[in-house]
Design an enzyme around this catalytic site. Structure first.
Site, mmCIF file in Angstrom:
data_model
loop_
_atom_site.group_PDB
_atom_site.id
_atom_site.type_symbol
_atom_site.label_atom_id
_atom_site.label_comp_id
_atom_site.label_asym_id
_atom_site.label_seq_id
_atom_site.Cartn_x
_atom_site.Cartn_y
_atom_site.Cartn_z
ATOM 1 N N GLU A 183 61.768 124.937 4.066
ATOM 2 C CA GLU A 183 62.744 124.369 4.995
ATOM 3 C C GLU A 183 64.108 124.131 4.350
ATOM 4 O O GLU A 183 64.200 123.700 3.201
ATOM 5 C CB GLU A 183 62.204 123.053 5.556
ATOM 6 N N LYS A 195 67.291 121.874 5.057
ATOM 7 C CA LYS A 195 67.863 120.773 5.835
ATOM 8 C C LYS A 195 68.685 119.896 4.908
ATOM 9 O O LYS A 195 68.317 119.658 3.751
ATOM 10 C CB LYS A 195 66.786 119.953 6.538
ATOM 11 N N LYS A 214 64.264 124.932 13.734
ATOM 12 C CA LYS A 214 63.686 123.586 13.756
ATOM 13 C C LYS A 214 64.630 122.679 14.536
ATOM 14 O O LYS A 214 65.723 122.350 14.084
ATOM 15 C CB LYS A 214 63.516 123.079 12.319
ATOM 16 N N GLU A 258 53.482 121.900 17.393
ATOM 17 C CA GLU A 258 53.264 120.822 16.428
ATOM 18 C C GLU A 258 52.507 119.659 17.047
ATOM 19 O O GLU A 258 52.838 119.185 18.141
ATOM 20 C CB GLU A 258 54.610 120.331 15.901
ATOM 21 N N ASN A 300 51.445 117.824 11.772
ATOM 22 C CA ASN A 300 52.457 116.997 11.122
ATOM 23 C C ASN A 300 51.796 115.768 10.508
ATOM 24 O O ASN A 300 51.246 114.923 11.219
ATOM 25 C CB ASN A 300 53.531 116.576 12.138
ATOM 26 N N GLU A 319 52.226 120.214 7.661
ATOM 27 C CA GLU A 319 53.638 119.852 7.588
ATOM 28 C C GLU A 319 53.784 118.429 7.066
ATOM 29 O O GLU A 319 53.031 117.544 7.452
ATOM 30 C CB GLU A 319 54.293 119.919 8.971
ATOM 31 N N SER A 320 54.765 118.207 6.209
ATOM 32 C CA SER A 320 55.179 116.879 5.727
ATOM 33 C C SER A 320 54.242 116.329 4.657
ATOM 34 O O SER A 320 53.021 116.479 4.743
ATOM 35 C CB SER A 320 55.290 115.864 6.875
#
Length: 279
Positions: free
Chosen positions: A74, A76, A136, A185, A206, A236-237
């Site tokens: 990612e 960001k 995203k 998600e 997530n 994710e995360s």
């Protein structure tokens, strides 16, 4: 912990965790302003003239077939939970670094108010490499799907916590008609059951609780085993180390989406490679 709030938006009536209520309200206004500036017919024409779609799912499957991790790396600049993450911020250089590190795909934030993302970040990063790209953002309106394709996105994110079943299905079918992939998600069993009703292979799990912004990679360990074999779970995360990647793989998630951890590294290529080769 506060209870979710029932919100009626263009995305339909949906029970939304409190942290998302303001985000969705702001996104409604933002999209309305952009729609006023660019009509549906104009954005559809722009989407029709976008660069050819890159195979997002195929890129992930290729990495898995190699015995490596399907990393969605990612790009960001900031986040609501982490504040400013990377400065200076150079999306093309980051895209090339991720590609060199073996990432299968990119995820690029285009939300401005909460992540300091822009359309230009996606366009510049995609042009700098050959990787497929996920837009995203908080997708709540069909207009945004055409906008995503117009900017070159190969995949979009649908956050089930933000969408009614009807709107999720509408956005997904529109994306598929434009040959884009969709990452649905989820955070809990109910959202997973809803996502499995959609015609998409990619199921994002997530590990961040959207009500508290706390992360627990045990969420993937709980939900990934419930994902059918014909789908691809994406953790994710909260994933930072090779040991975390191995835990996700043991649970059945051979694809991961990692942002903040990679964004904070001095050597992004080496950090990406460490996760890709962790299996």
């Amino acid at each position: 912990m506060n209870a979710p709030t029932l919100v009626t938006t263009a995305a339909g009536a949906v029970s939304v965790p409190d942290v998302l209520v303001r985000i969705i309200a702001d996104k409604e206004k933002e999209v309305a302003e952009r729609m006023a500036a660019t009509s549906r017919s104009e954005i559809e024409r722009a989407a029709a003239h976008a660069p050819p779609v890159r195979d997002f799912v195929g890129a992930l499957c290729q990495r898995i077939g190699e015995g490596r991790t399907g990393l969605i790396a990612e790009i960001k600049r900031a986040s609501p939970s982490g504040g400013l993450i990377r400065d200076p911020f150079d999306p093309p250089a980051l895209a090339r670094a991720y590609e060199a590190g073996g990432a299968a795909c990119l995820s690029i934030l285009t939300d401005g108010p909460y992540f300091q993302g822009t359309r230009e970040h996606l366009e510049a990063a995609r042009a700098a490499c050959a990787l497929p790209v996920l837009r995203k953002d908080f997708m709540i309106h069909p207009w945004q799907v055409f906008e995503a394709r117009a900017m070159g996105a190969d995949c979009i994110l649908l956050i089930m916590a933000c969408l009614s079943d009807d709107m999720a299905a509408e956005l997904l079918e529109l994306a598929r008609s434009l040959d884009m992939a969709v990452l649905a998600e989820v955070h809990d069993r109910r959202e997973l059951d809803r996502a499995l009703g959609l015609n998409t292979r990619l199921i994002g799990i997530n590990n961040r609780d959207l009500r508290t912004l706390q992360t627990d990679i045990g969420t993937t360990e709980d939900l990934a085993p419930l994902v059918p074999a014909d789908r691809l779970p994406v953790a994710e995360s909260g994933i930072r180390t090779p040991a975390d990647v191995q835990r996700m793989a043991m649970a059945g998630a051979h694809c991961i989406l990692v942002g903040e951890h990679l964004m904070r590294q001095a050597d992004v290529t080496a950090a990406a490679r460490e996760l890709v080769d962790a299996r």
